[in-house]
Structures are given as structure tokens and as C-alpha cells.
Design a protein around this motif. Structure first.
Motif, short mmCIF file in Angstrom:
data_model
loop_
_atom_site.label_atom_id
_atom_site.label_comp_id
_atom_site.label_asym_id
_atom_site.label_seq_id
_atom_site.Cartn_x
_atom_site.Cartn_y
_atom_site.Cartn_z
N ALA A 199 -2.46 -4.63 1.53
CA ALA A 199 -1.39 -3.85 2.15
C ALA A 199 -0.29 -4.71 2.74
O ALA A 199 0.79 -4.23 3.03
N ARG B 111 -1.69 11.07 0.23
CA ARG B 111 -1.59 10.31 -1.03
C ARG B 111 -0.14 10.16 -1.50
O ARG B 111 0.14 10.04 -2.70
N ASN C 188 1.61 7.58 -1.18
CA ASN C 188 1.80 6.26 -1.80
C ASN C 188 1.49 6.30 -3.29
O ASN C 188 2.19 5.67 -4.09
N GLU C 189 0.45 7.02 -3.67
CA GLU C 189 0.11 7.11 -5.09
C GLU C 189 1.16 7.92 -5.86
O GLU C 189 1.46 7.62 -7.02
N ARG D 296 -4.71 3.47 5.51
CA ARG D 296 -4.66 2.49 4.43
C ARG D 296 -3.36 1.69 4.43
O ARG D 296 -3.26 0.65 3.78
N ALA D 297 -2.34 2.18 5.14
CA ALA D 297 -1.04 1.50 5.15
C ALA D 297 -0.94 0.41 6.20
O ALA D 297 0.03 -0.34 6.21
N ALA E 252 0.82 -1.22 0.00
CA ALA E 252 0.00 0.00 0.00
C ALA E 252 0.85 1.26 0.00
O ALA E 252 0.34 2.35 0.19
N GLY E 253 2.14 1.11 -0.22
CA GLY E 253 3.03 2.25 -0.20
C GLY E 253 3.66 2.49 1.17
O GLY E 253 4.64 3.22 1.29
N THR F 174 0.67 6.38 3.60
CA THR F 174 -0.49 6.74 2.79
C THR F 174 -1.05 8.12 3.11
O THR F 174 -2.08 8.49 2.57
N HIS G 103 -3.44 0.13 -3.76
CA HIS G 103 -4.08 -0.53 -2.62
C HIS G 103 -5.59 -0.41 -2.74
O HIS G 103 -6.12 0.62 -3.13
#
Length: 336
Positions: free
Chosen positions: A258, A223, A225-226, A272-273, A216-217, A220, A239
Motif C-alpha cells: 500500500a 471495494r 479501489n478495485e 487496506r489503504a 492500494a487505491g 478501499t 493490494h
């Protein structure tokens, strides 16, 4: 704890506010996210609901990276969390180890502790450390490893096809071989360490693919990670759920987990991570119960160049050659 005021409207204020609002805000828990494992639950695709007469529960685990970076207590907690859900099937989508074969025995103990059937595919770290050795360890522990192949399980007196791709990052994936002979009248679940392979599996009628690789990076917030994995590296899927679970092939959905472990640094920041176990209720339709993420569109993405892919393949061969030279030197010393 007193909070340092930040001037409203500045970029720093926005980032600071996000961090301070995060549920896990605690500096001591930013490293590796503590021992908490998020349990996330999703419905399967509509196609599965049309073909299944009895719901099937699938637990998805990915990127456990058994080794010194991720505590074994966390690894065992993940297994316990999965077992507590009483799944019909456990699927693990690669990266079982970090950078060596030193932890193959603990890996075998973890896999053997699952109380449900386990199906796996390998990831890039597995091939870097020694794909044959990792594969044998998983098989010794009772797991089925799918290397560009599919199998049919009978669960609750009904059949489920599972397609497994070998790792695409290191050039081992062969989706055409994997889907050869698939039955279109059976529900099908796809497994691929690299989520971008889902685009090909959808065209073969695989309506849901489960993947990993990105962690998931691991950061997060805002953003990031994106930005790092999407714009810089070129991943289309970072993710969560992408695509659609309501359309028919060649459309489909992919879920990117993740993960549980880490391979380099254990830093995880953002909701989200967090480490996660994802439960998929195959046979349930999207919208029939609350889910943790909505479906989301893919990022633009950028496939690796031929030169980059060739370097990845060469890296696996170089690591294997070094292991063989090391083994040969050890054998010569023992003979002396």
C-alpha cells in the motif's frame, strides 16, 4: 458524537455502516491516514522453505514519495518501524520522489538511516523526475539499485537471489535481461514497481515478487479501489497477495504494498489503504503463523495499448528535454 440514522437496506446505509465501523473512523484522520503505519507480516513461498536452512526476514517498503505531500515525520517513522523489526534485508519497490528533484537530499538521509542492506528498483515517478539523478542519490546513500539485473546476497551463510526490474510503466522493464543467468537451485525474490510484471518473472522461476505503484487505491471502502484501478485502469493486482506460494513455476505469488507516501492527494480511507510496512519471513511456510491477508485471485486486468505505452515513454523523454533546456538557460544566465 451523535450518528445520523440511515434507513436500513439502502445503498447509503451499507456504505455508511462500513465507514462507521472502520477502526480509523475519525474525520481528522481520514486525510493521509494520520501518522499510523500498519505492520503486516507474511510467510514466504514453499520453494524458499525448501531451499533455506535459516529463515530470512525481508522488509518491504514502497512508494515513499519523498516530497511536500508526505510529512518527513511519517517517512522517518517508517524507517524506525523497519529498523525495529531487525530485518536481514530491506527492499523498496520504486517511486522514491513525487514530481521533482527538490527532495533528493532528504531522500538520501532516509535511505542511509536503514540499518540493514537496502535493494531498490525505480518507479514511474523516479523516471519522470529524473531516473539518473534518483539512482545516483540512492547509490550515494548506500542502496543497491537493480536495473533489469539480479544479484546474489549471502545472509546467514546462505544465498538469496534478488531480481530487480526497472519500471515497466515508463517502458524501462526488460525481464529477460533481468533473469538471464539465474540459478534454479537458489531461492529467488523479485522486485518490480509494476506488479503485472510478476507473470513473466514467475515463468523464470521467481516464486515471490514484491511490488507497489497502486497505493492500494488509497480508498478501499466498498471495494472502490478495485473498481477504479481494476475495471477502469486495468490493473490485475491492487493490494495484498495474489497467486500462490505453494505451487512450482510457472506459478508464483506477488505482493502489492500500500506504500508510505502519496504523490497527488494524501487521502487514505479504509483498513487496506493504510500506510504499511510488510515483513516477509522467507523460509516460513504459508499457514505457519497468522497473516494479514489471504491469497486472492487476480482481477481480469487489461494491458495498456501500444499507443498508451508509447505516450508514457514519450512523457519521460519530454520531461528530460525540459530539464535539459532549463539547465541550459540557467548556465547561460550564469555565464552572462
Amino acid at each position: 458524537m451523535a450518528r445520523t440514522p440511515v434507513r436500513d437496506g439502502s445503498p447509503e446505509a451499507g456504505l455508511a455502516a462500513r465507514i462507521l465501523r472502520a477502526r480509523a473512523w475519525n474525520p481528522l484522520k481520514l486525510i493521509d491516514g494520520g501518522d499510523h503505519i500498519e505492520l503486516r507480516r507474511f510467510a514466504g513461498p514453499v520453494r524458499h522453505a525448501e531451499l533455506l536452512t535459516h529463515p530470512l526476514r525481508v522488509a518491504h517498503v514502497t512508494d515513499i514519495h519523498v516530497g511536500r505531500i508526505t510529512p518527513m515525520a511519517v517517512q522517518r517513522a517508517a524507517v524506525d518501524l523497519v529498523n525495529a523489526q531487525s530485518p536481514d534485508l530491506v527492499v523498496i519497490t520504486g517511486d522514491f520522489v513525487c514530481h521533482s528533484q527538490l527532495y533528493l537530499d532528504p531522500l538520501a538521509e532516509l535511505i542511509a538511516a536503514y540499518r540493514s542492506p537496502v535493494i531498490c528498483v525505480l518507479g514511474n515517478h523516479d523516471h519522470w523526475a529524473g531516473g539518473a539523478e534518483v539512482r545516483r542519490t540512492l547509490q550515494r546513500a548506500g542502496a543497491l539499485v537493480l536495473d533489469n539485473a539480479h544479484t546474489t546476497l549471502t545472509l546467514h551463510n546462505q544465498q538469496l537471489q534478488v531480481v530487480g526490474l526497472d519500471d515497466a510503466y515508463t517502458g524501462h522493464a526488460d525481464w529477460q535481461r533481468a533473469v538471464h543467468g539465474l540459478r534454479p537451485d537458489l531461492p529467488t525474490l523479485g522486485l518490480s514497481h509494476i506488479a503485472e510484471e510478476a507473470d513473466r518473472l514467475w515463468s523464470a522461476g521467481v516464486s515471490l515478487v514484491l511490488s507497489g505503484h497502486t497505493h492500494a487505491g488509497q480508498v478501499t471502502l466498498a471495494r472502490l479501489n478495485e473498481l477504479a484501478l481494476g475495471r477502469v485502469i486495468g490493473h490485475r493486482y491492487i493490494h495484498g497477495i495474489y497467486g500462490t506460494r505453494t505451487a512450482t513455476p510457472p506459478s508464483g505469488a506477488v505482493y502489492v504494498g500500500a506504500g508510505i507516501g502519496a504523490a497527488v492527494i494524501p487521502l487514505r480511507i479504509g483498513e487496506r489503504a493504510r500506510r504499511e510496512v510488510a515483513i516477509f519471513e522467507l523460509g516460513a511456510t504459508p499457514g505457519s503463523f497468522p497473516e494479514h491477508h489471504d491469497e486472492q485471485p487476480a482481477l481480469p486486468g487489461r494491458p495498456p495499448s501500444e499507443r498508451r505505452q508509447a505516450k508514457r515513454i514519450q512523457a519521460v523523454e519530454d520531461k528530460q528535454a525540459r530539464r535539459e533546456r532549463k539547465a541550459a538557460r540557467k548556465a547561460r544566465r550564469e555565464d552572462e
